[in-house]
Write an enzyme that holds these catalytic residues in place. Structure first.
Site, mmCIF file in Angstrom:
data_model
loop_
_atom_site.group_PDB
_atom_site.id
_atom_site.type_symbol
_atom_site.label_atom_id
_atom_site.label_comp_id
_atom_site.label_asym_id
_atom_site.label_seq_id
_atom_site.Cartn_x
_atom_site.Cartn_y
_atom_site.Cartn_z
ATOM 1 N N SER A 163 43.617 38.867 52.417
ATOM 2 C CA SER A 163 42.822 38.889 53.653
ATOM 3 C C SER A 163 43.761 38.899 54.854
ATOM 4 O O SER A 163 44.939 38.549 54.731
ATOM 5 C CB SER A 163 41.959 37.627 53.679
ATOM 6 N N TYR A 176 40.617 28.601 53.527
ATOM 7 C CA TYR A 176 40.570 30.022 53.155
ATOM 8 C C TYR A 176 41.889 30.696 53.521
ATOM 9 O O TYR A 176 42.461 31.454 52.736
ATOM 10 C CB TYR A 176 39.389 30.667 53.886
HETATM 11 P P1 NAD Z 1 30.709 38.462 48.200
HETATM 12 O O1 NAD Z 1 30.248 37.081 48.512
HETATM 13 O O2 NAD Z 1 29.844 39.634 48.513
HETATM 14 O O3 NAD Z 1 31.113 38.544 46.665
HETATM 15 C C1 NAD Z 1 31.751 37.521 45.983
HETATM 16 C C2 NAD Z 1 31.223 37.541 44.550
HETATM 17 O O4 NAD Z 1 31.966 36.564 43.818
HETATM 18 C C3 NAD Z 1 29.749 37.162 44.447
HETATM 19 O O5 NAD Z 1 29.039 38.124 43.671
HETATM 20 C C4 NAD Z 1 29.759 35.795 43.749
HETATM 21 O O6 NAD Z 1 28.649 35.573 42.893
HETATM 22 C C5 NAD Z 1 31.055 35.872 42.962
HETATM 23 N N1 NAD Z 1 31.599 34.545 42.678
HETATM 24 C C6 NAD Z 1 31.660 33.475 43.520
HETATM 25 N N2 NAD Z 1 32.193 32.426 42.889
HETATM 26 C C7 NAD Z 1 32.495 32.830 41.628
HETATM 27 C C8 NAD Z 1 33.056 32.181 40.502
HETATM 28 N N3 NAD Z 1 33.421 30.884 40.539
HETATM 29 N N4 NAD Z 1 33.207 32.901 39.354
HETATM 30 C C9 NAD Z 1 32.828 34.195 39.292
HETATM 31 N N5 NAD Z 1 32.271 34.853 40.330
HETATM 32 C C10 NAD Z 1 32.104 34.182 41.480
HETATM 33 O O7 NAD Z 1 32.142 38.563 48.908
HETATM 34 P P2 NAD Z 1 32.946 39.783 49.486
HETATM 35 O O8 NAD Z 1 32.896 39.689 50.957
HETATM 36 O O9 NAD Z 1 32.592 41.057 48.815
HETATM 37 O O10 NAD Z 1 34.431 39.325 49.101
HETATM 38 C C11 NAD Z 1 35.127 39.783 47.964
HETATM 39 C C12 NAD Z 1 36.591 39.400 48.138
HETATM 40 O O11 NAD Z 1 37.125 39.992 49.320
HETATM 41 C C13 NAD Z 1 36.834 37.903 48.292
HETATM 42 O O12 NAD Z 1 38.030 37.545 47.641
HETATM 43 C C14 NAD Z 1 36.990 37.724 49.779
HETATM 44 O O13 NAD Z 1 37.713 36.580 50.091
HETATM 45 C C15 NAD Z 1 37.726 38.993 50.132
HETATM 46 N N6 NAD Z 1 37.663 39.410 51.532
HETATM 47 C C16 NAD Z 1 36.499 39.558 52.192
HETATM 48 C C17 NAD Z 1 36.515 39.983 53.515
HETATM 49 C C18 NAD Z 1 35.264 40.164 54.291
HETATM 50 O O14 NAD Z 1 35.361 40.424 55.509
HETATM 51 N N7 NAD Z 1 34.113 40.053 53.673
HETATM 52 C C19 NAD Z 1 37.715 40.237 54.159
HETATM 53 C C20 NAD Z 1 38.884 40.069 53.451
HETATM 54 C C21 NAD Z 1 38.851 39.664 52.137
#
Ligand code: NAD
Length: 280
Positions: A163, A176
């Site tokens: 991130s 985070y």
């Molecule tokens: P999201 O919440 O849409 O998806 C996360 C998924 O992980 C969900 O389906 C959830 O059920 C699953 N999950 C949560 N805990 C879990 C566990 N213990 N075991 C198995 N599955 C589990 O999130 P997203 O925004 O698509 O993020 C995906 C990745 O990208 C993450 O690592 C997040 O930190 C990273 N990220 C997101 C952003 C953003 O702006 N959204 C930016 C940078 C990085």
């Protein structure tokens, strides 16, 4: 389409039912990769897998597992090996932030006029642990379990999801930020550790997307407008917009294919220029 040579490979995408990782899974399926949508939420994982099979005519399964529970990951691995054979690609996507690890105040006042519970001092250790563990250990444990197949095959690719927080921490979300910084460090460490095994380890650092984990910080619940923080992000992004999940998939395909065969231990920002911009 075959130039990436990914057809028939097996990819596990943790957090595969989420906004970013379901899109990543689709981009792999589009290259003929058999995808495993691994998620805590079994129904959502199965529904993403069914949609993928329908759209790309490539095998996909939804598997329920907790990335923080090695026993459930091992059970998932047994199921995957039985249905698809050994694993070639691991995308460590499960992660996210939580209000329980978020300070209300961005910065403490110098006047001494602070509501201490809204600052660093009000953070609950449990909330901190939850977010740190999900993002860091939630990458460590699936790698320990799934990369064993890659060691046997003497080839494989691991992609961690970092991130913007990992380079310079954002205000309010210290757990985070710390966890994503740890992901970068671990990506480098593991890349070196695995460098003679045929396994490459890299990370993608997405810029800002509007997703479930950050919506509460970026959109005003009452008005539906961007919050002050949401606007700050746009102002800090030279391309002046949020990223959409499809924009991460080109970097993913590059990293998991032989196009990047001499690349290991890197963290690639896909951020509309955010990390390059000083704000001036
Ligand atoms: P999201 O919440 O849409 O998806 C996360 C998924 O992980 C969900 O389906 C959830 O059920 C699953 N999950 C949560 N805990 C879990 C566990 N213990 N075991 C198995 N599955 C589990 O999130 P997203 O925004 O698509 O993020 C995906 C990745 O990208 C993450 O690592 C997040 O930190 C990273 N990220 C997101 C952003 C953003 O702006 N959204 C930016 C940078 C990085």
């Amino acid at each position: 389409m075959n130039e990436l040579n990914l057809k028939g490979k097996v990819a596990v995408i943790t957090g595969g039912a989420g906004i970013i990782c379901s899109e990543m899974a689709k981009s792999l399926a589009n290259q003929g990769v058999k995808t495993v949508i691994l998620d805590l939420n079994k129904d959502a994982a199965v529904s993403v897998a069914l949609a993928i099979e329908k759209e790309f005519k490539t095998a996909s399964i939804g598997v329920s597992a907790n990335v923080l529970d090695k026993t459930s990951l091992q059970a998932a691995k047994n199921e995957i090996n039985e249905k698809f054979g050994p694993i070639d690609i691991l995308v460590n996507g499960a992660g996210g932030n939580s209000p329980a690890a978020t300070t209300k105040q961005e910065r403490m006042e110098g006047t001494g006029n602070n509501k201490m519970e809204e600052t660093f001092f009000g953070l609950q250790t449990e909330g901190f642990d939850k977010v740190f563990d999900l993002n860091f250990k939630g990458t460590l444990l699936p790698t320990m379990v799934f990369a064993t197949d890659m060691i046997t095959k003497k080839s494989g690719n691991i992609i961690n999801i970092s991130s913007m927080n990992s380079f310079r921490p954002l205000t309010k979300i210290p757990a985070y930020s710390a966890a994503k910084a740890a992901i970068n460090n671990f990506t480098q460490w593991l890349a070196v550790h695995f460098s003679k095994t045929g396994i490459r380890v890299n990370a993608i650092a997405p810029g800002f997307l509007l997703t479930n984990q950050n919506r509460f910080l970026l959109i005003d619940e009452k008005t539906g407008e961007l919050t002050a923080r949401g606007k700050k992000i746009i102002n800090g992004t030279p391309m002046e917009r949020y990223c959409v999940p499809e924009e991460l998939t080109g970097t993913l395909l590059y990293l998991v294919s032989d196009l990047s065969r001499f690349v290991t231990g890197v963290v690639i920002p896909v951020d509309g220029g955010f990390s390059a911009y000083s704000g001036v």
